[in-house]
Motif scaffolding. Structure first.
Motif, PDB file in Angstrom:
ATOM      1  N   CYS A 148      37.234  64.323  26.554  1.00 28.66           N
ATOM      2  CA  CYS A 148      37.453  65.484  27.427  1.00 28.66           C
ATOM      3  C   CYS A 148      38.019  65.039  28.778  1.00 28.66           C
ATOM      4  O   CYS A 148      38.800  65.749  29.397  1.00 28.66           O
ATOM      5  CB  CYS A 148      36.147  66.228  27.660  1.00 28.66           C
ATOM      6  SG  CYS A 148      35.343  66.746  26.141  1.00 28.66           S
TER       7      CYS A 148
ATOM      8  N   ILE B 279      28.585  71.464  30.231  1.00 32.22           N
ATOM      9  CA  ILE B 279      28.048  70.090  30.314  1.00 32.22           C
ATOM     10  C   ILE B 279      29.001  69.189  31.105  1.00 32.22           C
ATOM     11  O   ILE B 279      29.028  67.982  30.897  1.00 32.22           O
ATOM     12  CB  ILE B 279      27.820  69.505  28.900  1.00 32.22           C
ATOM     13  CG1 ILE B 279      29.139  69.432  28.113  1.00 32.22           C
ATOM     14  CG2 ILE B 279      26.777  70.305  28.139  1.00 32.22           C
ATOM     15  CD1 ILE B 279      29.152  68.368  27.058  1.00 32.22           C
TER      16      ILE B 279
ATOM     17  N   PRO C  40      33.864  67.948  20.585  1.00 33.42           N
ATOM     18  CA  PRO C  40      34.470  66.676  20.999  1.00 33.42           C
ATOM     19  C   PRO C  40      33.708  65.473  20.451  1.00 33.42           C
ATOM     20  O   PRO C  40      32.484  65.487  20.396  1.00 33.42           O
ATOM     21  CB  PRO C  40      34.394  66.728  22.536  1.00 33.42           C
ATOM     22  CG  PRO C  40      33.320  67.700  22.848  1.00 33.42           C
ATOM     23  CD  PRO C  40      33.240  68.666  21.707  1.00 33.42           C
TER      24      PRO C  40
ATOM     25  N   CYS D 255      34.757  74.611  21.373  1.00 34.30           N
ATOM     26  CA  CYS D 255      33.679  73.667  21.640  1.00 34.30           C
ATOM     27  C   CYS D 255      32.366  74.418  21.895  1.00 34.30           C
ATOM     28  O   CYS D 255      32.344  75.420  22.609  1.00 34.30           O
ATOM     29  CB  CYS D 255      34.044  72.838  22.877  1.00 34.30           C
ATOM     30  SG  CYS D 255      32.723  71.718  23.365  1.00 34.30           S
TER      31      CYS D 255
ATOM     32  N   CYS E 295      39.604  73.168  25.260  1.00 31.15           N
ATOM     33  CA  CYS E 295      38.213  73.369  24.835  1.00 31.15           C
ATOM     34  C   CYS E 295      38.101  74.411  23.717  1.00 31.15           C
ATOM     35  O   CYS E 295      37.114  74.445  22.996  1.00 31.15           O
ATOM     36  CB  CYS E 295      37.360  73.784  26.024  1.00 31.15           C
ATOM     37  SG  CYS E 295      37.516  72.673  27.425  1.00 31.15           S
TER      38      CYS E 295
ATOM     39  N   CYS F  35      33.071  74.648  31.082  1.00 31.95           N
ATOM     40  CA  CYS F  35      32.286  73.625  30.389  1.00 31.95           C
ATOM     41  C   CYS F  35      30.886  73.582  30.984  1.00 31.95           C
ATOM     42  O   CYS F  35      30.719  73.293  32.166  1.00 31.95           O
ATOM     43  CB  CYS F  35      32.964  72.262  30.544  1.00 31.95           C
ATOM     44  SG  CYS F  35      32.007  70.935  29.799  1.00 31.95           S
TER      45      CYS F  35
ATOM     46  N   HIS G 158      30.107  73.707  23.820  1.00 33.43           N
ATOM     47  CA  HIS G 158      29.647  73.551  25.203  1.00 33.43           C
ATOM     48  C   HIS G 158      30.445  74.406  26.186  1.00 33.43           C
ATOM     49  O   HIS G 158      30.287  74.286  27.387  1.00 33.43           O
ATOM     50  CB  HIS G 158      29.707  72.080  25.610  1.00 33.43           C
ATOM     51  CG  HIS G 158      28.979  71.194  24.664  1.00 33.43           C
ATOM     52  ND1 HIS G 158      27.632  71.325  24.416  1.00 33.43           N
ATOM     53  CD2 HIS G 158      29.415  70.182  23.860  1.00 33.43           C
ATOM     54  CE1 HIS G 158      27.262  70.431  23.505  1.00 33.43           C
ATOM     55  NE2 HIS G 158      28.320  69.733  23.154  1.00 33.43           N
ATOM     56  N   LEU G 159      31.298  75.242  25.649  1.00 31.32           N
ATOM     57  CA  LEU G 159      32.114  76.106  26.510  1.00 31.32           C
ATOM     58  C   LEU G 159      31.428  77.466  26.646  1.00 31.32           C
ATOM     59  O   LEU G 159      30.996  78.045  25.657  1.00 31.32           O
ATOM     60  CB  LEU G 159      33.500  76.279  25.861  1.00 31.32           C
ATOM     61  CG  LEU G 159      34.546  77.060  26.633  1.00 31.32           C
ATOM     62  CD1 LEU G 159      34.952  76.314  27.900  1.00 31.32           C
ATOM     63  CD2 LEU G 159      35.772  77.313  25.762  1.00 31.32           C
TER      64      LEU G 159
HETATM   65  S1  SF4 Z   1      35.303  69.686  28.496  1.00 26.96           S
HETATM   66 FE1  SF4 Z   1      33.321  70.551  27.903  1.00 26.96          FE
HETATM   67  S2  SF4 Z   1      33.797  72.540  26.931  1.00 26.96           S
HETATM   68 FE2  SF4 Z   1      35.682  71.304  26.965  1.00 26.96          FE
HETATM   69  S3  SF4 Z   1      35.748  70.267  24.979  1.00 26.96           S
HETATM   70 FE3  SF4 Z   1      34.782  68.879  26.469  1.00 26.96          FE
HETATM   71  S4  SF4 Z   1      32.581  69.260  26.259  1.00 26.96           S
HETATM   72 FE4  SF4 Z   1      33.639  70.972  25.325  1.00 26.96          FE
END
Ligand code: SF4
Length: 114
Positions: A76, A68, A29, A58, A23, A66, A60-61
């Protein structure tokens, strides 16, 4: 075919606790329109705003992982479970996908969701 039918072809996979290797290194992603819509609904339902990417991390991290996770896109979910997407930390599911299975997953993904 539903996007979850494709996700269900991917073996269960337990990351090392606290690991953020993938991530933090692969940026935003890639995702399809359907995955993007699911993500928007999820963010709205949970009163969350889209994050911003920092370098290769990312958006979203967050500190706890994560944010999401239930609606993370296919890439992912696939990472770490197939020969061409081996985890750098050498964690793997009980049975790694065969290359043909990986190809079939991408075939379904591209055929039905692009
Ligand atoms: S798992 Fe979640 S935090 Fe990791 S790359 Fe995918 S969307 Fe981003």
């Amino acid at each position: 075919m539903d996007i979850d039918d494709i996700y269900n072809l991917i073996p269960d996979f337990m990351c090392t606790k606290g690991c953020r290797e993938c991530c933090q290194n692969f940026g935003v992603p890639s995702r399809t329109r359907i995955e993007d819509e699911r993500l928007k609904v999820f963010l709205k339902k949970n009163a969350m705003k889209p994050g911003k990417a920092h370098g290769n991390t990312c958006p979203h991290l967050n500190e706890s992982g994560c944010k999401i996770y239930p609606v993370r896109p296919l890439i992912c979910r696939l990472y770490g479970t197939s020969p061409n997407y081996r985890c750098k930390m050498e964690v793997a599911p009980l049975r790694l996908l065969h290359e043909d299975e990986e190809a079939e997953i991408f075939h379904f993904y591209q055929t039905y969701f692009f």
